[in-house]
Design a protein around this motif. Structure first.
Motif, short mmCIF file in Angstrom:
data_model
loop_
_atom_site.label_atom_id
_atom_site.label_comp_id
_atom_site.label_asym_id
_atom_site.label_seq_id
_atom_site.Cartn_x
_atom_site.Cartn_y
_atom_site.Cartn_z
N ARG A 123 -1.55 2.97 6.57
CA ARG A 123 -2.12 4.13 6.94
C ARG A 123 -3.43 4.50 5.96
NH1 ARG A 123 -5.24 7.58 7.79
NH2 ARG A 123 -5.26 9.65 8.46
N SER A 124 -3.16 3.95 4.72
CA SER A 124 -4.28 4.06 3.66
C SER A 124 -5.28 3.15 4.10
CB SER A 124 -3.61 4.00 2.22
OG SER A 124 -3.04 2.70 2.15
N VAL A 125 -4.87 1.95 4.67
CA VAL A 125 -6.11 1.18 4.52
C VAL A 125 -6.51 1.13 6.23
CG1 VAL A 125 -5.43 -0.46 2.89
CG2 VAL A 125 -4.58 -0.85 5.36
N LEU A 126 -5.92 1.78 7.03
CA LEU A 126 -6.40 2.02 8.31
C LEU A 126 -6.20 3.52 8.82
CD1 LEU A 126 -7.03 0.18 10.74
CD2 LEU A 126 -4.37 0.48 11.54
N LYS A 162 -9.70 -8.06 12.22
CA LYS A 162 -10.38 -7.44 11.18
C LYS A 162 -10.69 -5.82 11.27
CE LYS A 162 -13.46 -11.68 11.31
NZ LYS A 162 -12.29 -12.38 12.11
N LEU A 163 -9.59 -5.32 11.21
CA LEU A 163 -9.60 -3.89 11.37
C LEU A 163 -9.35 -3.23 10.03
CD1 LEU A 163 -7.41 -2.95 14.38
CD2 LEU A 163 -9.92 -2.59 13.92
N LEU A 164 -9.03 -4.15 9.03
CA LEU A 164 -8.57 -3.72 7.64
C LEU A 164 -10.01 -3.50 6.79
CD1 LEU A 164 -5.67 -5.85 6.77
CD2 LEU A 164 -5.68 -3.42 7.24
N LYS A 165 -10.00 -2.32 6.28
CA LYS A 165 -10.92 -2.06 5.03
C LYS A 165 -10.92 -2.70 3.92
CE LYS A 165 -12.54 2.46 7.21
NZ LYS A 165 -13.16 1.52 8.38
N MET A 166 -9.54 -2.79 3.83
CA MET A 166 -9.31 -3.51 2.56
C MET A 166 -8.20 -4.49 2.57
SD MET A 166 -9.04 0.05 0.34
CE MET A 166 -7.36 -0.12 0.06
N PRO A 167 -8.30 -5.44 1.54
CA PRO A 167 -7.01 -5.98 1.85
C PRO A 167 -5.67 -5.58 2.14
CG PRO A 167 -8.05 -6.69 -0.34
CD PRO A 167 -8.68 -5.30 0.26
N ALA A 227 12.18 -4.24 9.59
CA ALA A 227 10.95 -3.35 9.73
C ALA A 227 9.84 -3.94 8.85
CB ALA A 227 11.38 -2.00 9.03
N LEU A 228 10.33 -4.65 7.58
CA LEU A 228 9.23 -5.25 6.84
C LEU A 228 8.72 -6.49 7.70
CD1 LEU A 228 11.13 -5.24 3.54
CD2 LEU A 228 9.23 -4.16 3.96
N GLU A 229 9.57 -7.20 8.48
CA GLU A 229 8.82 -8.28 9.07
C GLU A 229 8.17 -7.68 10.13
OE1 GLU A 229 9.48 -11.46 8.41
OE2 GLU A 229 8.22 -12.49 10.21
N ALA A 230 8.37 -6.80 10.90
CA ALA A 230 7.51 -6.25 11.80
C ALA A 230 6.09 -5.60 11.22
CB ALA A 230 8.22 -4.98 12.73
N ALA A 231 6.29 -5.28 10.05
CA ALA A 231 4.87 -4.63 9.42
C ALA A 231 4.07 -5.93 9.11
CB ALA A 231 5.47 -3.80 8.19
N LYS A 232 4.87 -6.99 8.61
CA LYS A 232 3.79 -8.26 8.37
C LYS A 232 3.11 -8.53 9.57
CE LYS A 232 6.64 -10.68 5.10
NZ LYS A 232 7.72 -11.53 4.91
N LEU A 233 3.78 -8.50 10.87
CA LEU A 233 3.27 -9.02 11.98
C LEU A 233 2.18 -7.87 12.48
CD1 LEU A 233 6.30 -9.74 14.24
CD2 LEU A 233 5.06 -11.41 13.05
N PHE A 234 2.38 -6.71 12.15
CA PHE A 234 1.52 -5.74 12.43
C PHE A 234 0.22 -6.05 11.32
CE2 PHE A 234 -0.09 -1.76 13.94
CZ PHE A 234 -0.75 -1.10 13.10
N GLY A 235 0.39 -6.27 10.09
CA GLY A 235 -0.71 -6.80 9.18
C GLY A 235 -1.55 -7.80 10.07
N LYS A 236 -0.98 -8.87 10.56
CA LYS A 236 -1.61 -10.16 10.85
C LYS A 236 -2.56 -9.54 12.05
CE LYS A 236 1.07 -14.13 9.78
NZ LYS A 236 2.62 -13.85 9.62
N ILE A 237 -1.71 -8.65 12.94
CA ILE A 237 -2.80 -8.00 13.97
C ILE A 237 -4.02 -7.61 13.47
CG2 ILE A 237 -2.75 -6.34 15.95
CD1 ILE A 237 0.19 -6.81 16.34
N LEU A 238 -3.81 -6.62 12.25
CA LEU A 238 -4.85 -6.22 11.79
C LEU A 238 -5.98 -7.12 11.35
CD1 LEU A 238 -3.41 -3.02 9.85
CD2 LEU A 238 -4.39 -3.02 12.22
N GLU A 239 -5.35 -8.18 10.67
CA GLU A 239 -6.35 -9.04 10.05
C GLU A 239 -7.22 -9.64 11.25
OE1 GLU A 239 -3.41 -10.68 6.75
OE2 GLU A 239 -4.95 -12.10 7.31
N GLU A 240 -6.35 -10.01 12.16
CA GLU A 240 -6.97 -10.81 13.40
C GLU A 240 -8.09 -10.05 13.98
OE1 GLU A 240 -3.87 -11.85 15.93
OE2 GLU A 240 -3.06 -13.11 14.39
#
Lengths: 424, 347
Positions: A24-27, A415-420, A400-413
């Motif tokens: 939430r803080s980076v998106l 390019k939605l993240l403002k920060m790392p 949940a942690l694994e799902a969050a990792k997958l979510f993070g990958k989606i965001l990277e792909e």
């Protein structure tokens, strides 16, 4: 970015929280909603006994062992905090009992104080000749879901009660599914959805026999194996191969195993993933230990167990493959009661407070992976996180942690993240 | 009327705490043809035993050899273990509980004498000790909890069932029991200061909190014995204090705050505890340890055999059955000794 979580049991809510906490803080555009037919106290999680204990045999997917460990460590760190009871957490020690010696489980170093039983311990259980003692955790499903709901609500996540039969959400970028099956209108599995334009539907699935049509709404919670050979046009070879692998594994591991009898391999769709579980909640506050028996001859889960919760004690020992009934019968009642009283004579005086039924969503292994759906104008990412069987609470946070990792990958792909991305 | 050796022996047991009732029970089983009356001014839930948590972890008595102490503890443990595994467990208030005894420095004796009496005794692992950052060493084991508010009424019911009489009366002097009784068993605890003129007896005041915290399933005891958390059937008992010579039965609020704070340090989730009730008990402390001894009182030509059974201090419940068996043996010896005929009178 709109994220829809389907399912409000422990998997849905914990995954929602895990992702929201991390992203939430980076998106800032993260708009998360939870859709479900049932919320606490009506979910499957609410009736779970809540003991954190993985199955005895090693999981098919070795990652599941890591997820179990991560969940235990996470909950252990929370159980020492002042609000542990609010979260529904407590340490509990107890006994696993067997008729013969078996190797130590892979999780023996995850739990605390694991040891084998001494002869004096076993004097208490004359029907059993071997066992373990260890300290583990209970997560009381209902309280935990309430706590998760409160945390999510604080964060602005919205909840919608929907009996989702037809789901149209074109603007949804990401779908997190912790319960229902996705099929398109023609009944093709979601793997085929990329060929379908327009809306895709969340559809109720149907067994060919033994179903009760009045229980439709329940089926949102149950996942099918993607092995319906006849119905979905999967190659028969593949279907058979899957089933035969599982059959083999039932011989390989000794306990807590799948009862894949040959009769299930007949031409009808194999829908052996619904397990009717019956249990009693009793008032027996002197019971401070869990007692779980294992009987490979009776089959998985059919052996009595006693698990103290925060307020009441759960007695169980009914497991019926393929039974969709939400109602217990008198035979179930007697089986549970007699089995548990034989195991623990002190229960004879216990008052039954409630009789519970659950249907565990079972799969040979958890499905935790991404899938992309393409429609006419947009992409929707799906993260599947279902099929946790009888160990959802035990494994939920690791998943949940694994799902969050997958979510993070989606965001990277995208390019939605403002920060790392935050360190998971 | 004159009693003869054919009449049943009339035995009075003074005191209805755990020591009195268990002694009456053991006597009724060991001594044939006797009539037993339990006489006390207080019964459960008003005895000293009722305040105790009832955890079976023995205390050392200075003049008692360790093998004897161990035997008493083992006999008590075995007796209660059988109850805990039976259908009577709920009524009798006896159940198993696991937990930890933790130390801020490594104790001189790493394995106590009673380690093989309790179940599954072992040293705590590093992972287990993480829960207690101020502590460096610990024992993990499973023992019994014997809750007097249930156990005493359960014993009483069984006593009545076997013909034992129960009498509510305050005895100021043991001679009051003469000549109605042939043998007196003195289980009056702190009352022995008066009844046995034992000026060595003094109270070791203990204050505890009974709280609602049903998520606590393990006991936690600091090795010093001053701070403990004992989960039971209907509450969790937090303790405690050891105040020598303090007779005050009223709870002290400052002490309660201290107890709560010390216990929350060991078990933070207790901050969510509710329905907190303060209790005080005066442990019957005797510096020389438990007095198990027959004394023949004599006065003005009268004779009264008294079996003393008191002075259990902090460890009464942990050894009560073992010492009761010993007391019953002493009573039996008394009874078998030749008796002089005495006139009967009604009490």
């Amino acid at each position: 970015m709109r994220v829809v979580v389907i399912g409000a049991g422990v998997i849905g809510l914990s995954t929602a929280l895990c992702i929201h906490e991390r992203y939430r803080s980076v998106l800032p555009s993260l708009d998360m909603r939870v859709y479900a037919d049932r919320f606490t106290p009506l979910t499957n999680t609410d009736v779970a006994a809540g003991l954190c204990q993985p199955y005895l045999s090693d999981p098919r997917n070795p990652q599941e062992a890591d997820w179990n460990q991560q969940t235990f460590d996470y909950l252990l760190s929370r159980v020492h905090s002042p609000n542990a009871a609010n979260v529904g957490l407590a340490l509990v020690s107890g006994y696993n009992l067997f008729h013969e010696a078996i190797p130590d489980p892979s999780w023996k170093n995850t739990v605390l104080g694991f040891r084998t039983l001494t002869p004096r311990d076993l004097d208490m259980f004359p029907d059993y000749s071997y066992g373990w003692f260890n300290t583990s955790l209970i997560v009381e499903g209902r309280r935990y879901l309430q706590w998760l709901t409160e945390r999510l609500t604080e964060r602005g996540v919205k909840f919608f009660q929907k009996k989702v039969e037809s789901f149209e959400e074109r603007d949804c970028s990401c779908l997190l599914i912790s319960s229902p099956k996705i099929e398109d209108a023609s009944g093709t599995s979601v793997r085929g959805a990329s060929q379908i334009s327009g809306n895709w539907h969340l559809k109720e699935t149907r067994r060919t026999k033994k179903h009760d049509s009045s229980k439709h709404s329940l089926w949102w919670w149950w996942w099918w194996l993607f092995l319906n050979t006849a119905k979905h046009g999967y190659g028969e070879t593949r279907g058979t191969e899957e089933l035969s692998n599982m059959h083999t594994s039932s011989h390989r591991s000794e306990l807590w195993d799948w009862d894949w009898s040959p009769g299930n391999l007949v031409s009808e769709p194999v829908c052996v993933d619904i397990i009717h579980v019956a249990s009693h909640c009793v008032d027996a506050p002197w019971m401070k230990h869990f007692i779980i028996t294992h009987d490979p001859e009776k089959g998985i889960y059919k052996s009595p167990y006693i698990i103290p919760g925060i307020q009441a004690v759960t007695l169980g020992g009914i497991f019926q493959l393929g039974n969709w009934s939400e109602v217990n019968n008198i035979q179930d009642h007697n089986t549970i009661w007699e089995g548990c009283c034989r195991l623990e004579p002190t229960l004879q005086d216990a008052k039954i407070v409630a009789e519970l039924t659950g249907l565990r969503p079972v799969r040979p292994q958890i499905r935790l992976e991404r899938e992309r759906l393409r429609f006419a104008s947009s992409n929707t990412e799906v993260i599947h996180n279902y099929g946790h069987g009888g160990y959802g609470l035990t494994i939920h946070w690791g998943c949940a942690l694994e799902a969050a990792k997958l979510f993070g990958k989606i965001l990277e792909e995208r390019k939605l993240l403002k920060m790392p991305p935050p360190h998971l | 009327m004159v009693s003869t050796s054919m009449d049943p022996v009339r035995i009075a047991v003074v005191g209805a705490g755990v020591v009195g009732l268990s002694t009456a029970m053991c006597v009724s089983k060991l001594v044939p043809r006797c009539s037993i009356t339990v006489i006390s001014d207080k019964f459960s839930p008003d005895t000293t035993s009722d305040v105790a948590a009832g955890m079976l972890i023995p205390h050392v008595y200075p003049n008692t050899p360790i093998p004897t102490l161990k035997q008493w503890f083992r006999e008590t443990f075995d007796h209660l273990f059988a109850i805990a595994n039976s259908a009577e467990a709920g009524d009798a208030g006896v159940h198993l509980v696991s937990g930890w005894q933790i130390f801020q420095s490594i104790p001189a004796e790493e394995v106590p004498f009673w380690a093989d009496v309790v179940l599954g005794f072992r040293k705590m692992t590093k992972a287990e000790l993480k829960k207690f950052p101020q502590h460096v060493f610990g024992h993990a084991f499973t023992t019994l909890k014997c809750e007097s508010p249930a156990y005493l009424p359960w014993l009483e019911k069984r006593l009545k069932g076997s013909g034992v009489l129960i009498l509510t009366r305050r005895i100021g002097d043991l001679w009051e029991l003469h000549p109605s009784f042939d043998v007196v068993v003195n289980c009056s605890g702190l009352g022995s200061r008066q009844l046995a003129q034992d000026s060595e007896m003094f109270p070791m005041r203990g204050q505890v909190l009974n709280v609602q915290a049903p998520w606590v399933k393990h006991f936690i005891r600091d090795g010093s014995g001053l701070t403990y958390i004992y989960p039971g059937t209907s509450n969790v008992i937090l303790g405690g204090t050891r105040q020598q010579g303090d007779w005050n039965l009223s709870p002290d609020a400052e002490i309660s705050r201290g107890i709560f704070s010390r216990c929350c340090a060991l078990e933070p989730s207790l901050q969510g505890a509710c329905d907190i009730r303060e209790k005080v008990g005066l442990r019957p402390f005797r510096p020389a340890g438990v007095r198990l001894q027959t004394e023949f009182l004599a006065q003005d030509g009268r004779r009264l055999p008294v079996v003393h059974h008191y002075g259990h201090g902090s460890g009464g419940i942990s050894v009560h059955w073992g010492t009761a068996l010993e007391a019953a043996r002493l009573v039996s010896e008394c009874v078998q000794a030749p008796r002089t005929p005495t006139p009967k009178s009604n009490l």
